[in-house]
Design a protein around this motif. Sequence first.
Motif, PDB file in Angstrom:
ATOM      1  N   ARG A 223       0.821  -1.151   0.228  1.00  0.00           N
ATOM      2  CA  ARG A 223      -0.047  -0.122  -0.030  1.00  0.00           C
ATOM      3  C   ARG A 223       0.729   1.391   0.006  1.00  0.00           C
ATOM      4  NH1 ARG A 223      -0.987   2.015   5.480  1.00  0.00           N
ATOM      5  NH2 ARG A 223      -0.143   0.679   6.891  1.00  0.00           N
ATOM      6  N   PHE A 224       2.107   1.299  -0.307  1.00  0.00           N
ATOM      7  CA  PHE A 224       2.939   2.394  -0.515  1.00  0.00           C
ATOM      8  C   PHE A 224       2.395   3.353  -1.518  1.00  0.00           C
ATOM      9  CE2 PHE A 224       6.127   4.560  -3.072  1.00  0.00           C
ATOM     10  CZ  PHE A 224       6.834   5.429  -2.185  1.00  0.00           C
ATOM     11  N   GLY A 225       2.048   4.506  -1.018  1.00  0.00           N
ATOM     12  CA  GLY A 225       1.508   5.407  -2.033  1.00  0.00           C
ATOM     13  C   GLY A 225       0.045   5.770  -1.856  1.00  0.00           C
TER      14      GLY A 225
ATOM     15  N   PRO B 138       8.576   1.442  -1.218  1.00  0.00           N
ATOM     16  CA  PRO B 138       7.531   0.471  -1.354  1.00  0.00           C
ATOM     17  C   PRO B 138       7.909  -0.799  -0.096  1.00  0.00           C
ATOM     18  CG  PRO B 138       8.390   0.964  -3.582  1.00  0.00           C
ATOM     19  CD  PRO B 138       9.126   1.851  -2.425  1.00  0.00           C
ATOM     20  N   TYR B 139       6.954  -1.555   0.213  1.00  0.00           N
ATOM     21  CA  TYR B 139       6.777  -2.670   1.057  1.00  0.00           C
ATOM     22  C   TYR B 139       7.805  -3.762   0.574  1.00  0.00           C
ATOM     23  CZ  TYR B 139       3.071  -0.271   3.654  1.00  0.00           C
ATOM     24  OH  TYR B 139       2.397   0.777   4.312  1.00  0.00           O
TER      25      TYR B 139
ATOM     26  N   GLU C 280      -4.263 -12.917  -3.649  1.00  0.00           N
ATOM     27  CA  GLU C 280      -4.591 -11.528  -4.030  1.00  0.00           C
ATOM     28  C   GLU C 280      -3.327 -10.695  -3.797  1.00  0.00           C
ATOM     29  OE1 GLU C 280      -8.153 -10.036  -2.291  1.00  0.00           O
ATOM     30  OE2 GLU C 280      -9.244 -11.958  -2.814  1.00  0.00           O
ATOM     31  N   THR C 281      -2.964  -9.792  -4.423  1.00  0.00           N
ATOM     32  CA  THR C 281      -1.971  -8.717  -4.472  1.00  0.00           C
ATOM     33  C   THR C 281      -2.141  -7.630  -5.246  1.00  0.00           C
ATOM     34  OG1 THR C 281       0.440  -8.423  -3.723  1.00  0.00           O
ATOM     35  CG2 THR C 281      -0.102  -9.547  -5.749  1.00  0.00           C
ATOM     36  N   GLY C 282      -1.490  -6.462  -4.850  1.00  0.00           N
ATOM     37  CA  GLY C 282      -1.781  -5.274  -5.653  1.00  0.00           C
ATOM     38  C   GLY C 282      -0.674  -4.309  -5.175  1.00  0.00           C
ATOM     39  N   TYR C 283      -0.500  -3.236  -5.976  1.00  0.00           N
ATOM     40  CA  TYR C 283       0.569  -2.124  -5.901  1.00  0.00           C
ATOM     41  C   TYR C 283       0.123  -1.004  -6.483  1.00  0.00           C
ATOM     42  CZ  TYR C 283       3.136  -3.060  -9.973  1.00  0.00           C
ATOM     43  OH  TYR C 283       3.679  -3.404 -11.462  1.00  0.00           O
ATOM     44  N   THR C 284       0.475   0.300  -5.915  1.00  0.00           N
ATOM     45  CA  THR C 284       0.194   1.323  -6.742  1.00  0.00           C
ATOM     46  C   THR C 284       1.057   2.048  -7.560  1.00  0.00           C
ATOM     47  OG1 THR C 284       1.554   2.719  -5.073  1.00  0.00           O
ATOM     48  CG2 THR C 284      -0.908   2.171  -4.260  1.00  0.00           C
ATOM     49  N   ASP C 285       0.512   3.065  -8.267  1.00  0.00           N
ATOM     50  CA  ASP C 285       1.351   3.521  -9.539  1.00  0.00           C
ATOM     51  C   ASP C 285       2.582   4.190  -8.753  1.00  0.00           C
ATOM     52  OD1 ASP C 285       1.576   4.045 -12.178  1.00  0.00           O
ATOM     53  OD2 ASP C 285       1.391   6.367 -11.923  1.00  0.00           O
ATOM     54  N   ALA C 286       2.406   4.660  -7.783  1.00  0.00           N
ATOM     55  CA  ALA C 286       3.532   5.029  -6.881  1.00  0.00           C
ATOM     56  C   ALA C 286       4.652   4.019  -6.760  1.00  0.00           C
ATOM     57  CB  ALA C 286       3.431   5.899  -5.285  1.00  0.00           C
ATOM     58  N   THR C 287       4.381   2.927  -6.554  1.00  0.00           N
ATOM     59  CA  THR C 287       5.289   1.968  -6.387  1.00  0.00           C
ATOM     60  C   THR C 287       6.143   1.448  -7.790  1.00  0.00           C
ATOM     61  OG1 THR C 287       4.527   0.796  -4.319  1.00  0.00           O
ATOM     62  CG2 THR C 287       5.647  -0.527  -5.658  1.00  0.00           C
ATOM     63  N   ALA C 288       5.149   1.479  -8.689  1.00  0.00           N
ATOM     64  CA  ALA C 288       5.679   1.411 -10.067  1.00  0.00           C
ATOM     65  C   ALA C 288       6.675   2.215 -10.466  1.00  0.00           C
ATOM     66  CB  ALA C 288       4.323   1.223 -11.173  1.00  0.00           C
TER      67      ALA C 288
ATOM     68  N   ALA D 281     -12.066  -2.118  -3.188  1.00  0.00           N
ATOM     69  CA  ALA D 281     -10.756  -1.885  -2.819  1.00  0.00           C
ATOM     70  C   ALA D 281     -10.420  -0.922  -1.836  1.00  0.00           C
ATOM     71  CB  ALA D 281      -9.963  -1.655  -4.133  1.00  0.00           C
ATOM     72  N   THR D 282      -9.493  -1.184  -1.157  1.00  0.00           N
ATOM     73  CA  THR D 282      -8.976  -0.081  -0.414  1.00  0.00           C
ATOM     74  C   THR D 282      -7.718   0.619  -0.658  1.00  0.00           C
ATOM     75  OG1 THR D 282      -7.318  -1.543   0.571  1.00  0.00           O
ATOM     76  CG2 THR D 282      -9.431  -1.463   1.765  1.00  0.00           C
ATOM     77  N   GLY D 283      -7.508   0.275  -2.051  1.00  0.00           N
ATOM     78  CA  GLY D 283      -6.100   1.122  -2.804  1.00  0.00           C
ATOM     79  C   GLY D 283      -6.325   0.997  -4.251  1.00  0.00           C
TER      80      GLY D 283
END
Length: 577
Positions: free
Chosen positions: A473-475, A484-485, A510-518, A549-551
């Motif tokens: 959830r970084f970002g 990032p985590y 399930e997993t996901g990451y933000t555009d900030a992490t990308a 979603a929470t992000g």
Amino acid sequence: MTDPFSSHQSTSPKNRTPRRGGDHRGPRRRRSTIAAAGAASLVAGFVVLTTSTPASGEWIPGPELVVNGSFEDGTTGWKTNGGRETPLVQARPGVDSANSALISASARRNLVLNDAKNTVRDTDAETRFRVSALVRSDNVTSGELRVREVTQKVVTLNRERFRLEAGADWQRVSLELTVERNGSSLDLNVITWDARPGENLYVEDVSMVQMIQEGTNPPPTEPTTEPTPEPTPTTDPTTAPTPSPEPTPTAEPTTPTDPEGTPPTPTPTTAPTTPPPTTEPPKPEPGGGVLTNGCKYSARGIPECGAYFGAALGSNDDPTPLEKKAGQRFGIHRTFWQASQVDAAVRTAEQDLALGRLPWISFKLPTSWEAMASGAGDAWARDIADRLGGLDGPVWVAFHHEPETDGDMAQWTQIQRRLAPIVRSTAPNVAYTIILTGWHQVEGQGDTASYGLDRIWPTGTKIDVVGFDVYNRFGTDRSNRDAPYDLGKEFFEPLAKWSKANGIPWAIGETGYTDATAKADSDWLQKTYDQLVDLDGIAMSYFSSSLNATGDWLLDTSDRQDQFVDVLRGTPLLPVS
């Protein structure tokens, strides 16, 4: 408040507490480990595919190891994996010789030049090789020069990407690699993605040599001794590139079609797969098979090595557009269903299997936990198992995933204890899975006592796979991090330790990451997948959806979509007849 590492809000009035996380930064890599299960020890870091400075002397090339790399002897020593739809012929002119190899597409396929026998049949760890080839095409295309380091249970990709312009001059593509394991064989391929009818690939001057340090006298690698006649073609390969309570689609999900735009049939002929090793593959177990990475899988789809990779999209959306960009199917396809949507769930699973995707299905329950624990859902679960059991391939199923804070966990545990034997005895191709948040089991700030695996697990009941839903959830506005985590260190390691101790395969549901992490770490998704493989995880599914979603996890930016596609390419798939 919701669990920040779950994709969705809890249906319970209880709050979920944010978790802590860690920082991870790593080097950009050019090597992708596809399978690492069964190794005696696990590697915590990442391999950087670069040439190290020799201790003394220069590195010089040894004798040529490739059989007929100039194609002067026709196509002897080579094959193409696309069968009659991608014939391999000798062509003129070449560059350094009068001839070249030509592969043309008569149907939409990947074009693959593959050594008929692995160019290096047996070599030692730390041995260095230099590989190169000349390539050109009459059309715009992209692909890669690839060497697969193959042992019985481990396949490592070494690859160098290229892009060809229509009618341009010959382009040399090359790479250097260092062998990681004793007893490895090296499988040499040149590949371009998703060729349309009439498109082609020319290859010339294919070379592989052992690099020898001047002043030393290492034992030379022996080339494959005899040229081999062109073998019977095999299936088409590829190596090109989640949270929520089960979402309720507002309409029947779109019928998935293949990346070529042709509606799927039970026996598609164009589904791309990663190439099998050219060495003798292991014999499949009864009712199971062999994945495209050469690893065996059981009748219920549990692989002996390697990890499926895929995603859940939107509200059970069609994966075809994203697969088309990658030139490869999802290895695993997560979908979510209400208890009344069994027809749609079974239909989608059947379509997935026809295209080489492993379906991983989550169902909501038809009645209360208390009633389910007392047997009210037994007939419903048996009907699901009976219908999934009639499908031609393995299916994974879960009932009420991410249960933490949704009710009396003792009742949930009893539900799993009750339904697992029903499903497994009814359908020998269906794996019974349990999916938890992972966060509550590792960093739940007191919740680990209430939701610890040993506390809520249905002890004495056979469970095929345990899945966890953890997010970076970084970002997001819930993050207190400046980087990032590192999910591998913070979550995968303790979860994998429990998995190993209890003999239950683990996966990421399930997993996901933000555009900030990308943007902050373009290799984050690749590194996270590699961490999962290194810790014997068997599947990883991304959650690209805004449902509950929470992000912002959507693969709707070029950075995240390109990174996802890059990881997908080369990951193992079920075979397709």
